[in-house]
Design a protein around this motif. Structure first.
Motif, PDB file in Angstrom:
ATOM      1  N   ILE A  85      17.086  32.506  19.122  1.00 40.19           N
ATOM      2  CA  ILE A  85      16.963  32.440  17.667  1.00 40.19           C
ATOM      3  C   ILE A  85      15.491  32.365  17.265  1.00 40.19           C
ATOM      4  O   ILE A  85      15.071  32.984  16.284  1.00 40.19           O
ATOM      5  CB  ILE A  85      17.742  31.237  17.109  1.00 40.19           C
ATOM      6  CG1 ILE A  85      19.235  31.380  17.425  1.00 40.19           C
ATOM      7  CG2 ILE A  85      17.549  31.123  15.594  1.00 40.19           C
ATOM      8  CD1 ILE A  85      20.082  30.199  16.981  1.00 40.19           C
ATOM      9  N   PHE A  86      14.691  31.624  18.032  1.00 43.70           N
ATOM     10  CA  PHE A  86      13.259  31.586  17.766  1.00 43.70           C
ATOM     11  C   PHE A  86      12.637  32.969  17.961  1.00 43.70           C
ATOM     12  O   PHE A  86      11.719  33.357  17.228  1.00 43.70           O
ATOM     13  CB  PHE A  86      12.567  30.561  18.674  1.00 43.70           C
ATOM     14  CG  PHE A  86      12.506  29.185  18.085  1.00 43.70           C
ATOM     15  CD1 PHE A  86      11.417  28.786  17.329  1.00 43.70           C
ATOM     16  CD2 PHE A  86      13.548  28.283  18.282  1.00 43.70           C
ATOM     17  CE1 PHE A  86      11.355  27.523  16.770  1.00 43.70           C
ATOM     18  CE2 PHE A  86      13.504  27.003  17.728  1.00 43.70           C
ATOM     19  CZ  PHE A  86      12.402  26.626  16.974  1.00 43.70           C
ATOM     20  N   GLY A  87      13.135  33.718  18.945  1.00 44.48           N
ATOM     21  CA  GLY A  87      12.666  35.096  19.117  1.00 44.48           C
ATOM     22  C   GLY A  87      12.994  35.946  17.903  1.00 44.48           C
ATOM     23  O   GLY A  87      12.188  36.779  17.474  1.00 44.48           O
ATOM     24  N   GLY A  88      14.192  35.719  17.333  1.00 40.55           N
ATOM     25  CA  GLY A  88      14.552  36.413  16.096  1.00 40.55           C
ATOM     26  C   GLY A  88      13.640  36.024  14.955  1.00 40.55           C
ATOM     27  O   GLY A  88      13.314  36.851  14.092  1.00 40.55           O
ATOM     28  N   ALA A  89      13.206  34.748  14.947  1.00 38.33           N
ATOM     29  CA  ALA A  89      12.280  34.294  13.900  1.00 38.33           C
ATOM     30  C   ALA A  89      10.955  35.021  13.998  1.00 38.33           C
ATOM     31  O   ALA A  89      10.337  35.370  12.986  1.00 38.33           O
ATOM     32  CB  ALA A  89      12.070  32.785  14.009  1.00 38.33           C
ATOM     33  N   VAL A  90      10.494  35.269  15.223  1.00 35.44           N
ATOM     34  CA  VAL A  90       9.244  36.010  15.421  1.00 35.44           C
ATOM     35  C   VAL A  90       9.380  37.427  14.858  1.00 35.44           C
ATOM     36  O   VAL A  90       8.470  37.942  14.196  1.00 35.44           O
ATOM     37  CB  VAL A  90       8.871  36.062  16.915  1.00 35.44           C
ATOM     38  CG1 VAL A  90       7.682  36.996  17.147  1.00 35.44           C
ATOM     39  CG2 VAL A  90       8.546  34.665  17.431  1.00 35.44           C
ATOM     40  N   VAL A  91      10.526  38.044  15.100  1.00 31.93           N
ATOM     41  CA  VAL A  91      10.777  39.395  14.575  1.00 31.93           C
ATOM     42  C   VAL A  91      10.799  39.368  13.052  1.00 31.93           C
ATOM     43  O   VAL A  91      10.185  40.219  12.381  1.00 31.93           O
ATOM     44  CB  VAL A  91      12.098  39.957  15.127  1.00 31.93           C
ATOM     45  CG1 VAL A  91      12.449  41.282  14.446  1.00 31.93           C
ATOM     46  CG2 VAL A  91      12.016  40.145  16.634  1.00 31.93           C
ATOM     47  N   THR A 144      15.834  40.338   5.288  1.00 33.22           N
ATOM     48  CA  THR A 144      15.651  40.957   6.609  1.00 33.22           C
ATOM     49  C   THR A 144      16.931  41.025   7.444  1.00 33.22           C
ATOM     50  O   THR A 144      16.998  41.873   8.353  1.00 33.22           O
ATOM     51  CB  THR A 144      14.553  40.230   7.411  1.00 33.22           C
ATOM     52  OG1 THR A 144      14.820  38.818   7.444  1.00 33.22           O
ATOM     53  CG2 THR A 144      13.185  40.482   6.801  1.00 33.22           C
ATOM     54  N   PRO A 145      17.954  40.169   7.217  1.00 35.55           N
ATOM     55  CA  PRO A 145      19.187  40.344   8.006  1.00 35.55           C
ATOM     56  C   PRO A 145      19.810  41.729   7.908  1.00 35.55           C
ATOM     57  O   PRO A 145      20.534  42.133   8.827  1.00 35.55           O
ATOM     58  CB  PRO A 145      20.116  39.266   7.421  1.00 35.55           C
ATOM     59  CG  PRO A 145      19.196  38.183   7.005  1.00 35.55           C
ATOM     60  CD  PRO A 145      17.984  38.907   6.450  1.00 35.55           C
ATOM     61  N   VAL A 147      16.995  42.725  15.877  1.00 35.44           N
ATOM     62  CA  VAL A 147      17.519  41.369  16.073  1.00 35.44           C
ATOM     63  C   VAL A 147      16.589  40.370  15.389  1.00 35.44           C
ATOM     64  O   VAL A 147      15.563  39.979  15.926  1.00 35.44           O
ATOM     65  CB  VAL A 147      17.657  41.028  17.568  1.00 35.44           C
ATOM     66  CG1 VAL A 147      18.234  39.615  17.742  1.00 35.44           C
ATOM     67  CG2 VAL A 147      18.537  42.051  18.269  1.00 35.44           C
ATOM     68  N   ASP A 148      16.968  39.950  14.189  1.00 38.30           N
ATOM     69  CA  ASP A 148      16.194  38.953  13.459  1.00 38.30           C
ATOM     70  C   ASP A 148      16.865  37.585  13.631  1.00 38.30           C
ATOM     71  O   ASP A 148      17.722  37.412  14.499  1.00 38.30           O
ATOM     72  CB  ASP A 148      16.096  39.324  11.978  1.00 38.30           C
ATOM     73  CG  ASP A 148      17.427  39.116  11.264  1.00 38.30           C
ATOM     74  OD1 ASP A 148      18.471  39.458  11.862  1.00 38.30           O
ATOM     75  OD2 ASP A 148      17.422  38.604  10.133  1.00 38.30           O
ATOM     76  N   ILE A 149      16.487  36.606  12.821  1.00 42.27           N
ATOM     77  CA  ILE A 149      17.050  35.256  12.950  1.00 42.27           C
ATOM     78  C   ILE A 149      18.571  35.277  12.792  1.00 42.27           C
ATOM     79  O   ILE A 149      19.304  34.736  13.623  1.00 42.27           O
ATOM     80  CB  ILE A 149      16.449  34.315  11.883  1.00 42.27           C
ATOM     81  CG1 ILE A 149      14.932  34.175  12.086  1.00 42.27           C
ATOM     82  CG2 ILE A 149      17.104  32.942  11.954  1.00 42.27           C
ATOM     83  CD1 ILE A 149      14.253  33.349  11.009  1.00 42.27           C
ATOM     84  N   THR A 150      19.053  35.889  11.715  1.00 47.97           N
ATOM     85  CA  THR A 150      20.487  35.880  11.435  1.00 47.97           C
ATOM     86  C   THR A 150      21.278  36.647  12.477  1.00 47.97           C
ATOM     87  O   THR A 150      22.348  36.203  12.919  1.00 47.97           O
ATOM     88  CB  THR A 150      20.752  36.461  10.034  1.00 47.97           C
ATOM     89  OG1 THR A 150      20.034  35.694   9.062  1.00 47.97           O
ATOM     90  CG2 THR A 150      22.236  36.428   9.704  1.00 47.97           C
ATOM     91  N   LEU A 199      22.873  26.668  11.660  1.00 46.69           N
ATOM     92  CA  LEU A 199      22.062  25.524  11.225  1.00 46.69           C
ATOM     93  C   LEU A 199      20.619  25.678  11.729  1.00 46.69           C
ATOM     94  O   LEU A 199      19.665  25.373  11.000  1.00 46.69           O
ATOM     95  CB  LEU A 199      22.666  24.219  11.746  1.00 46.69           C
ATOM     96  CG  LEU A 199      23.985  23.782  11.104  1.00 46.69           C
ATOM     97  CD1 LEU A 199      24.529  22.534  11.785  1.00 46.69           C
ATOM     98  CD2 LEU A 199      23.800  23.543   9.605  1.00 46.69           C
ATOM     99  N   VAL A 200      20.486  26.167  12.947  1.00 49.08           N
ATOM    100  CA  VAL A 200      19.141  26.431  13.485  1.00 49.08           C
ATOM    101  C   VAL A 200      18.463  27.530  12.674  1.00 49.08           C
ATOM    102  O   VAL A 200      17.273  27.446  12.364  1.00 49.08           O
ATOM    103  CB  VAL A 200      19.217  26.810  14.976  1.00 49.08           C
ATOM    104  CG1 VAL A 200      17.832  27.222  15.491  1.00 49.08           C
ATOM    105  CG2 VAL A 200      19.749  25.646  15.805  1.00 49.08           C
ATOM    106  N   ALA A 201      19.225  28.567  12.319  1.00 46.12           N
ATOM    107  CA  ALA A 201      18.662  29.674  11.535  1.00 46.12           C
ATOM    108  C   ALA A 201      18.149  29.186  10.186  1.00 46.12           C
ATOM    109  O   ALA A 201      17.039  29.538   9.758  1.00 46.12           O
ATOM    110  CB  ALA A 201      19.721  30.761  11.341  1.00 46.12           C
TER     111      ALA A 201
END
Length: 215
Positions: free
Chosen positions: A9-15, A154-155, A163-166, A184-186
Motif C-alpha cells: 500500500i505504501f508502494g501505491g502511495a508512492v505511485v 487517481t484511483p 497500482v495506486d493506493i486504492t 483504513l491504511v489507505a
C-alpha cells in the motif's frame, strides 16, 4: 494484514504522489498559459482554448484515460499505462486550472498593467512583477483545491493497470478477505498527503503577507 501488505500500500502511495506531482507540475503552467491566451483574447487560438477547456471539463477522467489508452495505439502512437495516466491527468487538471487562473486574471485591475506599461516596463516584466504575484495569491485556494481533487481521483487510473493506493488496498482486501484493514491504511495515507498540500498553501499565504507587510 502482513508487513508486506502494508509495504504494498505504501508502494501505491508512492505511485499516487508521483503521478499527481507530475500532473500538477505540468498542468499548472499549461493552465496558466491557456488562461493568458483567453485573457489576451488571441484571435482564433482563444476560441480553440475555450473548446479544449469546455470539452475536457465535461469529460470524466476515466473516460479520457480509456480514450487515450486505447485510441492512440490505433493511430500509430504507442502508449503505456503510466504515460496514459500522466497525459490524462495533465489534460484534465490543466483545463480546470485554466478556469482558476482565468478567474483571477478577470479580476485583475488592468489600470495597474497599463500604468506599468506607461513607465516603460516590458511585457515580461509587467507580467512577472505586477500580474503574477497578485493572481497567484487570488488563485491559490482554488489551485490547491484542484490539486487535492486530482490526488483523490487517481484511483481511476487502475482501469489501465496503474497500482495506486486504492488499487493496492483493493487487491490486498480481496486476497485476505479482510477489506477493512487495508482501506483504513489507505485513508491514513491519503489524509497526510492532502494535509501537506493545505499546509503548503498556508505557508505560501503567510509568506506573501510577510512580503507585503515588509514592502
Amino acid at each position: 494484514m502482513s508487513g508486506a501488505d502494508i509495504a504494498a500500500i505504501f508502494g501505491g502511495a508512492v505511485v499516487t504522489v508521483s503521478l499527481s506531482l507530475v500532473g500538477i507540475l505540468i498542468g499548472l503552467p499549461i493552465g496558466l498559459g491557456l488562461a493568458l491566451i483567453r485573457w489576451a483574447n488571441v484571435p482564433i487560438v482563444a476560441r480553440i482554448v475555450v473548446l479544449y477547456v469546455s470539452v475536457l471539463r465535461a469529460t470524466p477522467l476515466v473516460t479520457l484515460l480509456l480514450l487515450l489508452f486505447f485510441a492512440l495505439p490505433n493511430i500509430g502512437v504507442p502508449i503505456n499505462p503510466i504515460s496514459a495516466a500522466i497525459l490524462a491527468l495533465v489534460m484534465n487538471t490543466s483545463a480546470f486550472n485554466c478556469e482558476v487562473w482565468r478567474s483571477a486574471l478577470m479580476g485583475f485591475p488592468k489600470d495597474q498593467y497599463e500604468a506599468a506599461q506607461s513607465v516603460g516596463m516590458r511585457a515580461g516584466q509587467r507580467f512577472r512583477r505586477i500580474v503574477l504575484p497578485q493572481i497567484v495569491r487570488v488563485s491559490l485556494p482554488g489551485l490547491v483545491n484542484e490539486m487535492s481533487l486530482l490526488i483523490k481521483v487517481t484511483p481511476v487510473l487502475a482501469v489501465v493497470g496503474v497500482v495506486d493506493i486504492t488499487r493496492a488496498a483493493v487487491r490486498i482486501g480481496s486476497e485476505t478477505y479482510e477489506p477493512l484493514p487495508p482501506f483504513l491504511v489507505a485513508i491514513a495515507l491519503y489524509a497526510p498527503i492532502v494535509f501537506a498540500l493545505v499546509s503548503l498553501q498556508r505557508w505560501i499565504e503567510r509568506r506573501q503577507l510577510a512580503v507585503e507587510a515588509a514592502a
